[in-house]
Design a protein around this motif. Structure first.
Motif, short mmCIF file in Angstrom:
data_model
loop_
_atom_site.label_atom_id
_atom_site.label_comp_id
_atom_site.label_asym_id
_atom_site.label_seq_id
_atom_site.Cartn_x
_atom_site.Cartn_y
_atom_site.Cartn_z
N ALA A 149 -3.19 -0.76 1.68
CA ALA A 149 -4.57 -1.40 1.98
C ALA A 149 -4.65 -2.52 1.09
O ALA A 149 -4.24 -2.44 -0.04
N PRO A 150 -5.69 -3.38 1.50
CA PRO A 150 -6.00 -4.62 0.60
C PRO A 150 -6.35 -4.10 -0.83
O PRO A 150 -6.17 -4.68 -1.82
N ALA A 151 -7.26 -2.83 -0.83
CA ALA A 151 -8.04 -2.69 -1.99
C ALA A 151 -7.60 -1.39 -2.80
O ALA A 151 -8.41 -0.70 -3.60
N LYS A 152 -6.42 -0.67 -2.43
CA LYS A 152 -5.98 0.37 -2.88
C LYS A 152 -4.59 0.56 -2.48
O LYS A 152 -4.03 -0.15 -1.76
N ALA A 153 -3.80 1.58 -3.07
CA ALA A 153 -2.37 1.95 -2.94
C ALA A 153 -2.18 2.12 -1.33
O ALA A 153 -1.23 1.16 -0.87
N THR A 154 -2.74 3.10 -0.55
CA THR A 154 -2.50 3.15 0.67
C THR A 154 -4.01 3.57 1.23
O THR A 154 -4.60 4.05 0.63
N TYR A 155 -3.96 3.46 2.50
CA TYR A 155 -5.01 3.95 3.23
C TYR A 155 -5.34 5.70 3.13
O TYR A 155 -6.51 6.16 3.18
N GLY A 156 -4.38 6.23 3.04
CA GLY A 156 -4.32 7.84 2.86
C GLY A 156 -4.89 8.38 4.22
O GLY A 156 -3.79 8.86 4.90
N GLY A 157 -5.90 8.68 4.61
CA GLY A 157 -6.38 8.89 5.91
C GLY A 157 -6.57 10.33 6.06
O GLY A 157 -6.46 10.90 7.27
N THR A 158 -6.55 11.12 4.82
CA THR A 158 -6.49 12.82 5.07
C THR A 158 -7.87 13.30 4.33
O THR A 158 -7.99 14.39 4.64
N ALA A 159 -8.45 12.51 3.76
CA ALA A 159 -9.70 12.98 3.11
C ALA A 159 -11.05 12.05 3.24
O ALA A 159 -10.79 10.86 3.48
N ILE A 160 -12.16 12.46 2.84
CA ILE A 160 -13.22 11.73 2.89
C ILE A 160 -13.45 10.79 1.82
O ILE A 160 -13.91 9.44 1.78
N THR A 161 -12.64 10.95 0.55
CA THR A 161 -12.40 9.89 -0.51
C THR A 161 -11.65 8.88 -0.18
O THR A 161 -11.60 7.89 -0.62
N ASP A 162 -10.97 8.84 1.11
CA ASP A 162 -10.18 7.57 1.67
C ASP A 162 -11.25 6.57 2.21
O ASP A 162 -10.87 5.38 2.40
#
Length: 520
Positions: free
Chosen positions: A250-263
Motif C-alpha cells: 500500500a502507498p502508506a504502509k507495508a501491505t493492506y492487510g485486510g484482516t483487521a479493523i486496524t488495517d
C-alpha cells in the motif's frame, strides 16, 4: 462511431487534467499517432492523455457533468433533483431515461479505450527511437502498457455495467476513411476477453516499486478484479483477489492487510482517504483533480458550497441517517446536516474543522471553494473491499465472518455492532439470516461510501433496484404533480437497470441496436 472517435483516434490529445500528480508535461495537441510516439517524453505525454481523459470523464468535461456520480449514484436514493434541475436530471430521478439524455453517451469511455489502444500499439516502438535507453527500459515500457490495459479495462467495466453489450475495440481507430461501424459484443465476452485479461496483466506487470495512489497499482488491480468478480457473482475468484489485495503493498504502509479493523484508517482520521489519500493507510486508487490545472471541480452532488446544483442529497437519507445514528462519526463529515433547506453541501472531500462526528464539524469557506480546492475522488479504498468481502462471505455461507467484517466498519464509525440477535440481521434470535444480513451490508455501504459513485451499481449487482427505488420514485412522481394512482415508480422491467444508448451514438453506427425497452 466514426464521428465520435475520429478526434481521439487521429490525434493523441494530451489533457493533463486531473493527472498532475501522476505526470507533469506541457500539453501537446493535434499530433498524428505515428509521428508522436518517438521519445520518453512522448510516452509521458501519452500516459498523461490516457489518465487525463479517464479522470476528466469521471469529474466532468463541463459543469455538473461528472459521470462518476451520474452513472454510479444519480439514479439511486442518494440524490434527487435540485434547484437547478432540468429534464436531463428529471429523467434520472423519475425513471424516464431517453436516448437524448447526454449522460447516455458512452463516447468518453471509448475515447479512453482508443487512447489505450494507441499506447498499446506504439509504446513498444519508442525503445527504438529514444536516444537515452535508460528512459525506456523494458520495465518502464511494460509498466505503461500495464496501466494502459488497466484503464481500458476500467472503461469497459463502466460500459458493461451501464449499457450492457458493447463493441470490443482492441486496436486503435486511426483512419477516418475506414468504416468504423461495429455491432455490439456480449457482456460475457467483454469480461472474458478484455476486462479480466487486462486487469490480470496489470496486476502482473505494473511496476511494484511505484505505490502512488494516483496511478493504477497492483492494489488497484486486485480491488478492480474483486469488484468485477462480485459483479459476475463468481465468489471463488472474488475471494482470491481480496486475499491478494491484503498482501499487496500500500502507498502508506507495508501491505493492506485486510484482516483487521486496524488495517482501516482509524476513527479520528476517517476522512483522511478523501483529503490526504497519499498518506492514508486505506486508500487504494484515487482521482486527483487539481483546480489550478483543471479548473473548477464543479460536480453535481459533490459540492461543499451552496451552488444551486441540479442534484441534492435525497430527502430520505438526509433525514433518516441522523435520526437512526446520531453519533455516527461519518455523518457530519459527509454532509452538512444543518442545511435542511437546501441539502446541497457534501463535506466529504474537503478538510473540516472540529472533531469528526461532533456537532461543530464544519468546512471553512476557503477550504470548500471549488475555484481553489483540490478534490481527490476515490475509485477504490479498503472499507469498500471489506464490505464487498462481507457480502461475499454471506453469499458463501460464512455468516459469522461476514458479520465480523460488517462490524469492522460499524465499530470504526462509532455505532453499535450487530449481534446474532439483532433484528436487522436475524429473523430467529441467534441465527443470522442471509437476506437480512445482505440488506444490512448494502445499507452500510450506502452510509460508508456515500458520494463515491457506488450506490446504483450496488443496487443493480444485488438486484435491489425495484425493491429500493420503486416506492421512492413513486413518491418523487407524486411530489412532481402526478396523482398517487398514476405514479408508476420504477416498475417491474429489469431491463431498465441499463441505460439507453444515446441517439448520437446510434446515428454514428448503424450496426448498433438500442437497449430494450427504450426507443430511439
Amino acid at each position: 462511431m466514426k464521428k465520435i472517435l475520429s478526434i481521439a483516434c487521429l490525434t493523441v490529445l494530451i489533457t493533463l487534467g486531473s493527472c498532475k500528480k501522476f505526470l507533469e508535461v506541457p500539453p501537446v495537441t493535434a499530433i498524428r499517432a505515428e509521428d508522436f510516439y518517438k521519445s520518453a517524453k512522448d510516452m509521458t505525454g501519452a500516459m498523461a492523455s490516457l489518465y487525463g481523459n479517464f479522470q476528466q470523464a469521471m469529474v466532468g468535461e463541463s459543469q455538473f457533468n461528472n459521470k462518476y456520480t451520474m452513472w454510479g449514484e444519480a439514479r439511486s436514493d442518494n440524490y434527487e433533483r435540485g434547484g437547478n434541475s432540468n429534464s436531463t436530471y428529471s429523467e434520472l430521478q423519475l425513471n424516464g431515461l431517453t436516448a437524448g439524455n447526454p449522460f447516455s453517451d458512452w463516447s468518453s469511455m471509448y475515447k479512453v479505450i482508443n487512447i489505450a489502444n494507441l499506447n498499446l500499439k506504439y509504446l513498444p516502438g519508442i525503445a527504438k527511437t529514444e536516444i537515452n535507453p535508460a528512459l525506456v527500459t523494458p520495465l518502464i515500457i511494460t509498466d505503461n502498457l500495464a496501466q494502459s490495459r488497466a484503464l481500458r479495462a476500467m472503461a469497459y467495466f463502466y460500459i458493461v455495467r451501464t449499457w450492457g453489450d458493447a463493441p470490443i475495440k482492441l486496436a486503435p481507430y486511426e483512419d477516418a476513411n475506414l468504416d468504423a461501424k461495429q455491432a455490439r459484443d456480449p457482456v460475457d465476452k467483454i469480461f472474458d476477453t478484455v476486462i479480466i485479461p487486462d486487469l490480470e496483466f496489470a496486476y502482473n506487470n505494473v511496476n511494484t516499486a511505484n505505490y502512488s495512489v494516483f496511478k493504477f497499482s497492483r492494489g488497484a488491480a486486485c480491488a478492480a478484479l474483486m469488484d468485477v468478480y462480485m459483479w459476475r457473482k463468481d465468489y471463488v475468484n472474488a475471494k482470491k483477489w481480496f486475499t491478494l489485495l491484503g498482501a499487496t503493498k500500500a502507498p502508506a504502509k507495508a501491505t493492506y492487510g485486510g484482516t483487521a479493523i486496524t488495517d482501516l484508517e482509524p476513527t479520528a482520521n476517517w476522512n483522511k482517504m478523501f483529503t490526504d489519500p497519499s498518506n492514508s493507510i486505506e486508500a487504494i486508487w484515487n482521482i486527483h483533480w487539481d483546480n489550478v490545472v483543471n479548473g473548477c471541480p464543479c460536480m453535481a452532488g459533490v459540492s461543499a458550497t451552496p451552488n444551486n446544483t441540479p442534484l441534492v442529497i435525497d430527502f430520505g437519507i438526509f433525514y433518516d441517517w441522523p435520526l437512526k445514528y446520531p453519533n455516527d462519526i461519518r455523518l457530519r463529515a459527509t454532509y452538512d446536516i444543518t442545511k435542511t433547506d437546501a441539502r446541497d453541501r457534501l463535506w466529504k472531500y474537503y478538510k473540516g474543522t472540529g472533531t469528526i462526528g461532533t456537532t461543530t464539524y464544519t468546512v471553512a469557506a476557503a477550504d470548500r471553494d471549488a475555484n481553489t480546492s483540490v478534490v481527490y475522488l476515490p475509485m477504490y479504498r479498503l472499507a469498500d473491499m471489506y464490505l464487498l468481502y462481507a457480502e461475499l462471505l454471506n453469499k458463501t455461507g460464512d455468516k459469522t465472518n461476514s458479520l465480523k467484517y460488517l462490524n469492522f466498519i460499524r465499530t470504526r464509525a462509532g455505532i453499535a455492532n450487530y449481534t446474532t440477535t439483532s433484528p436487522e440481521v436475524s429473523v430467529t434470535p441467534g441465527v443470522l439470516d442471509e437476506t437480512k444480513l445482505e440488506d444490512a451490508i448494502i445499507q452500510e455501504r450506502q452510509y460508508e461510501l456515500f458520494g463515491e459513485g457506488k450506490r446504483w451499481f450496488d443496487l443493480v449487482r444485488t438486484d435491489r433496484v425495484i425493491q429500493i427505488m420503486d416506492p421512492i420514485i413513486k413518491a418523487r412522481q407524486v411530489r412532481a404533480g402526478v396523482l398517487p394512482a398514476d405514479a408508476t415508480g420504477f416498475g417491474t422491467d429489469k431491463r431498465k437497470y441499463l441505460w439507453p444508448l444515446n441517439r448520437n451514438v446510434l446515428n454514428s453506427n448503424s450496426l448498433l441496436t438500442q437497449n430494450a425497452p427504450y426507443t430511439d
